[in-house]
Design a protein around this motif. Structure first.
Motif, PDB file in Angstrom:
ATOM      1  N   ASP A 113      -7.622   1.260  -0.861  1.00 33.68           N
ATOM      2  CA  ASP A 113      -7.662   0.622  -2.183  1.00 33.68           C
ATOM      3  C   ASP A 113      -9.057   0.734  -2.786  1.00 33.68           C
ATOM      4  O   ASP A 113      -9.225   1.059  -3.965  1.00 33.68           O
ATOM      5  CB  ASP A 113      -7.287  -0.863  -2.065  1.00 33.68           C
ATOM      6  CG  ASP A 113      -5.791  -1.086  -1.937  1.00 33.68           C
ATOM      7  OD1 ASP A 113      -5.018  -0.141  -2.161  1.00 33.68           O
ATOM      8  OD2 ASP A 113      -5.399  -2.225  -1.615  1.00 33.68           O
TER       9      ASP A 113
ATOM     10  N   LEU B 216      -9.160  -7.894   0.063  1.00 34.75           N
ATOM     11  CA  LEU B 216      -8.278  -7.746   1.214  1.00 34.75           C
ATOM     12  C   LEU B 216      -9.077  -7.451   2.484  1.00 34.75           C
ATOM     13  O   LEU B 216      -8.811  -8.025   3.543  1.00 34.75           O
ATOM     14  CB  LEU B 216      -7.266  -6.622   0.964  1.00 34.75           C
ATOM     15  CG  LEU B 216      -6.257  -6.843  -0.171  1.00 34.75           C
ATOM     16  CD1 LEU B 216      -5.380  -5.610  -0.347  1.00 34.75           C
ATOM     17  CD2 LEU B 216      -5.403  -8.068   0.090  1.00 34.75           C
ATOM     18  N   LEU B 217     -10.037  -6.547   2.373  1.00 35.96           N
ATOM     19  CA  LEU B 217     -10.849  -6.189   3.536  1.00 35.96           C
ATOM     20  C   LEU B 217     -11.686  -7.376   4.004  1.00 35.96           C
ATOM     21  O   LEU B 217     -11.755  -7.663   5.212  1.00 35.96           O
ATOM     22  CB  LEU B 217     -11.756  -5.010   3.202  1.00 35.96           C
ATOM     23  CG  LEU B 217     -12.618  -4.467   4.347  1.00 35.96           C
ATOM     24  CD1 LEU B 217     -11.745  -3.990   5.500  1.00 35.96           C
ATOM     25  CD2 LEU B 217     -13.526  -3.343   3.857  1.00 35.96           C
TER      26      LEU B 217
ATOM     27  N   SER C  74      -9.357  -5.114  -5.734  1.00 30.56           N
ATOM     28  CA  SER C  74      -8.648  -6.029  -4.838  1.00 30.56           C
ATOM     29  C   SER C  74      -8.814  -5.611  -3.379  1.00 30.56           C
ATOM     30  O   SER C  74      -8.668  -6.427  -2.471  1.00 30.56           O
ATOM     31  CB  SER C  74      -7.164  -6.074  -5.197  1.00 30.56           C
ATOM     32  OG  SER C  74      -6.581  -4.774  -5.113  1.00 30.56           O
ATOM     33  N   GLY C  75      -9.132  -4.325  -3.152  1.00 29.59           N
ATOM     34  CA  GLY C  75      -9.341  -3.847  -1.794  1.00 29.59           C
ATOM     35  C   GLY C  75     -10.487  -4.558  -1.107  1.00 29.59           C
ATOM     36  O   GLY C  75     -10.419  -4.834   0.092  1.00 29.59           O
ATOM     37  N   TYR C  76     -11.533  -4.869  -1.865  1.00 32.76           N
ATOM     38  CA  TYR C  76     -12.664  -5.602  -1.288  1.00 32.76           C
ATOM     39  C   TYR C  76     -12.223  -6.987  -0.812  1.00 32.76           C
ATOM     40  O   TYR C  76     -12.631  -7.445   0.263  1.00 32.76           O
ATOM     41  CB  TYR C  76     -13.782  -5.757  -2.319  1.00 32.76           C
ATOM     42  CG  TYR C  76     -14.479  -4.472  -2.667  1.00 32.76           C
ATOM     43  CD1 TYR C  76     -15.456  -3.940  -1.829  1.00 32.76           C
ATOM     44  CD2 TYR C  76     -14.182  -3.790  -3.846  1.00 32.76           C
ATOM     45  CE1 TYR C  76     -16.110  -2.751  -2.158  1.00 32.76           C
ATOM     46  CE2 TYR C  76     -14.828  -2.604  -4.181  1.00 32.76           C
ATOM     47  CZ  TYR C  76     -15.784  -2.089  -3.325  1.00 32.76           C
ATOM     48  OH  TYR C  76     -16.426  -0.921  -3.642  1.00 32.76           O
TER      49      TYR C  76
ATOM     50  N   PHE D  81      -3.279  -2.712   7.758  1.00 42.69           N
ATOM     51  CA  PHE D  81      -3.777  -3.509   6.629  1.00 42.69           C
ATOM     52  C   PHE D  81      -5.220  -3.128   6.304  1.00 42.69           C
ATOM     53  O   PHE D  81      -5.580  -2.956   5.133  1.00 42.69           O
ATOM     54  CB  PHE D  81      -3.690  -4.997   6.976  1.00 42.69           C
ATOM     55  CG  PHE D  81      -4.010  -5.902   5.825  1.00 42.69           C
ATOM     56  CD1 PHE D  81      -3.010  -6.320   4.959  1.00 42.69           C
ATOM     57  CD2 PHE D  81      -5.309  -6.349   5.599  1.00 42.69           C
ATOM     58  CE1 PHE D  81      -3.300  -7.155   3.888  1.00 42.69           C
ATOM     59  CE2 PHE D  81      -5.608  -7.177   4.541  1.00 42.69           C
ATOM     60  CZ  PHE D  81      -4.599  -7.588   3.681  1.00 42.69           C
ATOM     61  N   THR D  82      -6.035  -2.976   7.329  1.00 39.21           N
ATOM     62  CA  THR D  82      -7.441  -2.617   7.125  1.00 39.21           C
ATOM     63  C   THR D  82      -7.566  -1.239   6.496  1.00 39.21           C
ATOM     64  O   THR D  82      -8.339  -1.038   5.545  1.00 39.21           O
ATOM     65  CB  THR D  82      -8.191  -2.646   8.468  1.00 39.21           C
ATOM     66  OG1 THR D  82      -8.101  -3.967   9.023  1.00 39.21           O
ATOM     67  CG2 THR D  82      -9.651  -2.268   8.286  1.00 39.21           C
TER      68      THR D  82
ATOM     69  N   HIS E 115       0.804  -1.224   0.000  1.00 39.07           N
ATOM     70  CA  HIS E 115       0.000   0.000   0.000  1.00 39.07           C
ATOM     71  C   HIS E 115       0.839   1.279   0.000  1.00 39.07           C
ATOM     72  O   HIS E 115       0.325   2.346   0.352  1.00 39.07           O
ATOM     73  CB  HIS E 115      -0.918   0.017   1.233  1.00 39.07           C
ATOM     74  CG  HIS E 115      -1.969  -1.043   1.203  1.00 39.07           C
ATOM     75  ND1 HIS E 115      -2.283  -1.820   2.310  1.00 39.07           N
ATOM     76  CD2 HIS E 115      -2.780  -1.465   0.205  1.00 39.07           C
ATOM     77  CE1 HIS E 115      -3.250  -2.672   1.984  1.00 39.07           C
ATOM     78  NE2 HIS E 115      -3.557  -2.475   0.723  1.00 39.07           N
TER      79      HIS E 115
ATOM     80  N   ALA F  39      -6.569  -1.446   2.861  1.00 36.45           N
ATOM     81  CA  ALA F  39      -7.583  -2.117   2.038  1.00 36.45           C
ATOM     82  C   ALA F  39      -8.728  -1.159   1.708  1.00 36.45           C
ATOM     83  O   ALA F  39      -9.220  -1.118   0.572  1.00 36.45           O
ATOM     84  CB  ALA F  39      -8.115  -3.350   2.772  1.00 36.45           C
TER      85      ALA F  39
END
Length: 205
Positions: A133, A144-145, A140-142, A126-127, A81, A130
């Motif tokens: 993103d 990851l989250l 891809s953020g969805y 990380f959250t 990120h 995401a």
């Protein structure tokens, strides 16, 4: 005498990688100095006024494997990120994640007497990343989250794996992971609200 700093060095000094390098060095140094008695998150001492432990406990580790796993996670998250961050933003985000981690554990988990490690704070980073993103159009953020939420939810029910527990030589504080995810969401909403307020014209306030 004017000192000319090469462009690549200036770019690195103003990037999130600069802070991550400093945090890496700091965590390694604290590990070898063995300052847990003075800096670890310990509920009793915090209650007696040693509030710095809310922050410093994040930077300590139980053993070398714990240290290596957390630092590797930190670097992976930043590599994933890094486009979202400049040095000031990332420094603020890092500090807020650490602070909310300590406060969250203290307020909502009175049974947790001690804690060390970056893992809870990493879940916050990380959250946040995401969600960023998602807001920038990266689908891809969805994933990851959703992934981090499912992971943390699973841990709340079934706990962490026995292998990880044995590797770090302590119980994995899954409570910290949940606090981290919630902290990441809260920080994003806070910064998003500040951004919206700044965009409002003066006569609309």
């Amino acid at each position: 005498m004017t000192v000319i700093i090469p462009t690549k060095i200036r770019q690195w000094l103003s990037s999130s990688y600069c802070l991550v390098t400093l945090v890496t060095i700091l965590c390694i140094g604290l590990y070898w100095l063995n300052l847990a008695d003075s800096l670890a998150y310990r509920r009793v001492e915090i209650g007696e006024g040693e509030y710095w432990r809310l922050l410093s406990g994040n930077l300590l580790h139980t053993n070398a494997w714990h240290l290596l796993m957390n630092l590797a996670g930190l670097w992976v998250i930043v590599l994933l990120h890094h486009s979202h961050y400049r040095l000031l933003l990332f420094t603020s985000l890092f500090g807020l994640c650490c602070l909310l981690q300590g406060i969250g554990l203290y307020l909502f988990y009175p049974g947790l007497i001690g804690y060390v490690g970056l893992s809870g704070m990493l879940h916050g980073l990380f959250t946040y990343g995401a969600i960023k993103d998602i807001t920038t159009g990266l689908k891809s953020g969805y994933l990851l989250l959703f992934g981090v939420i499912i992971k943390v939810a699973y841990e709340q029910v079934y706990g962490a794996s026995q292998e990880v527990t044995e590797m770090i030589g302590a119980r994995v504080a899954t409570e910290a992971h949940l606090v981290g995810v919630i902290s990441g969401i809260i920080i994003f909403l806070m910064l998003y609200a500040i951004t919206l307020l700044r965009k409002q014209p003066a006569d609309a306030v």
